[in-house]
Design an enzyme around this catalytic site. Structure first.
Site, PDB file in Angstrom:
ATOM      1  N   CYS A 175       0.970  -1.251   0.202  1.00 20.57           N
ATOM      2  CA  CYS A 175       0.149  -0.023  -0.350  1.00 20.57           C
ATOM      3  C   CYS A 175       0.978   1.190  -0.021  1.00 20.57           C
ATOM      4  O   CYS A 175       2.216   1.191   0.019  1.00 20.57           O
ATOM      5  CB  CYS A 175      -0.943   0.077   1.042  1.00 20.57           C
ATOM      6  SG  CYS A 175      -0.161   0.140   2.728  1.00 20.57           S
ATOM      7  N   CYS A 232       3.256   1.570   2.908  1.00 25.00           N
ATOM      8  CA  CYS A 232       4.467   0.729   2.990  1.00 25.00           C
ATOM      9  C   CYS A 232       5.309   1.403   2.058  1.00 25.00           C
ATOM     10  O   CYS A 232       6.551   1.587   2.696  1.00 25.00           O
ATOM     11  CB  CYS A 232       3.885  -0.525   2.152  1.00 25.00           C
ATOM     12  SG  CYS A 232       2.912  -1.610   2.935  1.00 25.00           S
ATOM     13  N   ASP A 263      17.167  24.944 -30.528  1.00 25.74           N
ATOM     14  CA  ASP A 263      18.463  25.166 -31.215  1.00 25.74           C
ATOM     15  C   ASP A 263      18.078  25.102 -32.560  1.00 25.74           C
ATOM     16  O   ASP A 263      17.108  24.473 -33.242  1.00 25.74           O
ATOM     17  CB  ASP A 263      19.404  24.368 -30.688  1.00 25.74           C
ATOM     18  CG  ASP A 263      20.943  24.630 -31.462  1.00 25.74           C
ATOM     19  OD1 ASP A 263      21.217  25.392 -31.538  1.00 25.74           O
ATOM     20  OD2 ASP A 263      21.355  23.390 -31.833  1.00 25.74           O
ATOM     21  N   ASP A 277      20.537  19.811 -29.243  1.00 28.18           N
ATOM     22  CA  ASP A 277      21.456  18.404 -29.483  1.00 28.18           C
ATOM     23  C   ASP A 277      22.783  18.458 -29.370  1.00 28.18           C
ATOM     24  O   ASP A 277      23.603  17.417 -29.347  1.00 28.18           O
ATOM     25  CB  ASP A 277      21.018  18.099 -31.070  1.00 28.18           C
ATOM     26  CG  ASP A 277      22.043  19.190 -32.039  1.00 28.18           C
ATOM     27  OD1 ASP A 277      22.088  20.214 -31.769  1.00 28.18           O
ATOM     28  OD2 ASP A 277      22.619  18.427 -32.801  1.00 28.18           O
ATOM     29  N   ASP A 326      24.744  23.157 -26.160  1.00 31.26           N
ATOM     30  CA  ASP A 326      23.325  23.422 -25.467  1.00 31.26           C
ATOM     31  C   ASP A 326      23.361  22.714 -24.075  1.00 31.26           C
ATOM     32  O   ASP A 326      21.993  23.095 -23.617  1.00 31.26           O
ATOM     33  CB  ASP A 326      22.092  22.659 -26.563  1.00 31.26           C
ATOM     34  CG  ASP A 326      22.296  23.090 -27.958  1.00 31.26           C
ATOM     35  OD1 ASP A 326      22.527  24.387 -28.037  1.00 31.26           O
ATOM     36  OD2 ASP A 326      22.195  22.293 -28.921  1.00 31.26           O
TER      37      ASP A 326
END
Length: 755
Positions: free
Chosen positions: A13, A16, A424, A625, A629
């Site tokens: 649960c 828990c 970018d 990428d 960046d």
């Protein structure tokens, strides 16, 4: 710091999970710990100098939970869970059968001593065998002060059973006063165990479907591979024994075992498992193949490069596991509620007993006891605990299938609130692969001969654009063998060489002008054309004259314009942020319909620009990428990396687009919105259930209607509350499922993803 995911067994649960999290975080050296109830895993970040896996295991063992510290073999953990599921089903069936017998005995008049004794015996078997787990775990929870659902079940069933034994004892002691047999609740105790166990079986079956996407990824790992020995002999080798450098053979329609490089053969590969793209990819000598992807109709020999946990598939699986084990920020509130939920319910049950005893002089204490038992049974922390993790598991799993690698639950929650998207240019909106868009010959009548000389020069160049120039020149120019002497290349400027005693230069304008002198009108016109289209211009010249101007520009991704238009339609502000010059940036912005273009930005300035948007109250997503960046990605509220980008960008990002298709951005925001909506629905219904069910169980309707909820019915309602949450989460997967148009690998005429 070590980041590691461990299987954590014995959770039942939200309480828990919350208590296990608290115990792990209290261990010396642990920076953070998250426990996922739905996947039965914990993800821990700890200092290996201060903490060991054995210490983590010991921290939760006192509460009755089992943390597996050894790396499980492929399928071992699944087999263990199957064994637990089989045992649970067996106990459930026994509990249901015995409980139905007890219910029949208790409800079929008249009640006799024989029926009462038989009911007591069958109930005892149900509690002590089928329900033994609730009692052992409940006792441990009581001793450790970590109350969970098991404690509620233990208290409610033991009180109902103990009170019934007390009434049965009074019957025997008072020499057969029949009314004592009318106050037995053996069926309530046994049916509660049966209902809770049945709920666990159905819940486990539904939860298993929430992790179906991850199991499909794991299913993409072959067990054996064909090794090609130096002698030419081929042997069958377990994948676990493959080492980098081994030569392996992939037969037609066979899964690649590890990541590697093709040494011989030609075929296609279905890489949908990795990229999310259904179009098969051509594989020739030098191509990269990935573990778990499917070979087409050809036979390939490839050299193992990345094996075991280092393969791309293994890294994706690991990231998905970590993501599914992570907690959304909203889950932290749920965890705090779950920690106090059970003690509050026990207190309410005691208050219910006392209130009935005081307010109802006739049989008040007895009815109060039944009402208290009903409160303990009907209160359900399970639904509360499953509300967030099941929705997150389905969302992240569905994203993984569709090419979206979501790093953690927070990413989905943040994505649902983004209002500004910064991209970018190079490698994100564009392919990041410059191509020659046009060659403007200043001496058209000599173009064929000059093209051959240009080929001879560029074949000796190390400049990244040399390949693009060679691809653009006609094949006829590449067949002639021309000797080039006195070669000299100046980094960043260009290349110089002599052919038949004539000096030629190719490169930047200033470098070429030193040899060519004043530019012709044709050359100037070509340069102006290049500036308008945002192209890089490379000049080819000999002494006294420019021979041609090459216009080189990056290639737009096919889906960029359509994807960004769709995102603007959603109400997102789209900004292009690039280090390129104004003309190149403006040309790309106009091509994809982005009106706000910020050019000539250095890497450190990108992060500052993102911070400026955030200070203006914007919730910013950054798509990039490259290494340049990484700082901006780390600063953004939501960081998204292209799958074709640098490893640093993907490590920094919260989401990776595996196919580098910007159309996936719309799917990401749809997925985030649906996941958040599902979480809110689940939490709403879990809270509403408890707010309504607990007062009804306590008997608030009794003064008005004379109706008091039966403990047996309360067990059924508790089971349905958990199932409703899991089922609602599974609806999310159906809403986002989309047909996958698979093409058979190796089919004639199948296009590739690019050359």
């Amino acid at each position: 710091m070590v980041k590691k995911s461990f299987p954590l067994l014995g959770l039942h649960c939200a309480a828990c999970a919350a208590h296990a999290t608290k115990a792990l975080e209290a261990t010396a050296g642990v920076q953070s710990a998250t426990v996922n109830l739905a996947s039965a895993t914990t993800f821990v970040i700890y200092d290996e100098r201060l903490c060991t896996p054995e210490m983590l295991r010991g921290a939760v063992a006192t509460m009755g939970y089992t943390l597996r510290i050894n790396e499980p073999e492929v399928g071992e953990l699944e087999a263990l869970r199957q064994q637990e599921a089989s045992s649970l089903r067996r106990k459930t069936w026994v509990a249901i059968i015995l409980s139905l017998i007890v219910m029949g005995l208790m409800m079929w008049p008249p009640m006799t001593l024989t029926k009462a004794l038989l009911s007591a015996l069958l109930t005892a078997i149900t509690l002590l065998w089928a329900g033994s787990g609730f009692f052992s775990r409940g006792w441990r929870q009581l001793r450790s002060g970590a109350a969970g659902m098991d404690l509620l079940v233990m208290l409610s069933t033991s009180v109902a059973f103990g009170y019934s034994l007390y009434r049965l004892g009074l019957y025997l002691w008072t020499e057969g006063e029949a009314h004592q047999l009318h106050h037995l609740y053996f069926e309530a105790a046994s049916m509660t165990i049966a209902f809770v166990l049945l709920g666990k079986v159905l819940e486990a079956r539904a939860e298993r479907r929430t992790s179906a996407a991850l199991r499909r990824l794991m299913g993409g790992q072959p067990k054996t591979v064909h090794q090609l020995l130096p002698s030419g002999e081929v042997i069958l080798l377990p994948v676990s024994e493959v080492e980098p450098g081994m030569e392996l053979r992939a037969l037609p329609h066979e899964l690649f075992a590890v990541d590697g490089e093709v040494l011989s053969g030609e075929s296609y590969a279905d890489e949908q498992l990795i990229s999310g793209e259904p179009i098969p990819v051509a594989k020739t000598i030098g191509s990269t193949v990935y573990a778990g992807t499917l070979n087409g109709a050809g036979t390939l020999v490839y050299r193992a490069r990345e094996v075991g946990r280092a393969t791309l598939l293994a890294r994706i699986i690991r990231l998905v596991e970590e993501a599914q084990s992570s907690r959304a920020p909203i889950q932290q509130v749920v965890d705090r509620v779950a920690r106090i939920f059970v003690p509050v319910i026990v207190l309410l049950a005691l208050l219910t007993l006392v209130a009935w005893g005081i307010l109802s002089p006739i049989d008040g204490w007895e009815q109060g006891l039944i009402a208290a038992v009903t409160v303990l049974i009907i209160a359900c922390p399970c639904a509360l605990g499953l509300a967030t993790p099941t929705a997150i598991m389905v969302g992240i799993g569905r994203g993984a299938e569709d090419g979206l690698l979501v790093r953690n639950a927070e990413a989905l929650e943040v994505a649902g609130h983004i209002d500004t998207l910064v991209l970018d240019k190079t490698g994100t909106i564009t392919e990041g692969r410059p191509e020659v868009k046009a060659i403007r010959w200043c001496l058209p009548e000599e173009s064929e001969a000059l093209a051959s000389i240009l080929v001879a020069l560029e074949q000796h160049s190390s400049h990244p654009l040399a390949g693009a120039i060679l691809r653009a020149l006609p094949d006829e120019a590449k067949g002639e063998q021309i000797e080039v002497t006195h070669l000299h290349e100046q980094a960043g400027r260009g290349l110089e060489g002599e052919v038949d005693g004539v000096t030629y230069r190719v490169g930047q304008r200033t470098f070429v002008e030193e040899l060519a002198g004043e530019l012709s009108l044709a050359a100037l016109a070509a340069l102006e054309e290049g500036e308008r289209m945002g192209a890089t211009c490379s000049l080819f010249a000999r002494k006294g004259e420019v021979l041609s101007v090459l216009l080189i520009a990056d290639t737009l991704r096919p889906s960029s314009a359509k994807a960004l238009q769709a995102l603007r339609t959603r109400g997102l502000e789209v900004v292009m942020l690039t280090g390129d010059g104004a003309s190149a940036a403006r040309a790309v912005g106009e091509a994809v319909g982005v009106s706000r273009v910020v050019d000539s930005v250095r890497p450190e300035e990108k992060a500052a620009f993102i911070e400026g948007l955030q200070q203006a109250g914007k919730r910013v997503a950054m798509v990039g990428d490259g290494i340049n960046d990484a700082a901006a990605l780390a600063r953004a509220d939501l960081s998204i990396a292209m799958g074709s980008g640098s490893d640093l960008a993907m490590e920094t990002a919260m989401v990776t687009l595996r196919s580098s298709d910007l159309m996936q951005l719309e799917h990401l925001f749809d997925l985030a919105r649906t996941t958040l909506s599902t979480i809110h629905q689940n939490l709403f219904w879990a809270c509403i259930y408890n707010l309504i069910a607990i007062p009804v169980a306590a008997g608030v309707l009794y003064p008005l209607t004379g109706y008091q909820l039966n403990p047996m019915l309360a067990g059924g309602l508790m089971m349905l509350s958990s199932l409703s949450v899991v089922t609602n989460s599974l609806r999310q997967a159906r809403r986002h499922s989309k047909p996958l148009h698979l093409l058979s690998c190796g089919s004639p005429g199948v296009p590739t993803l690019g050359v």
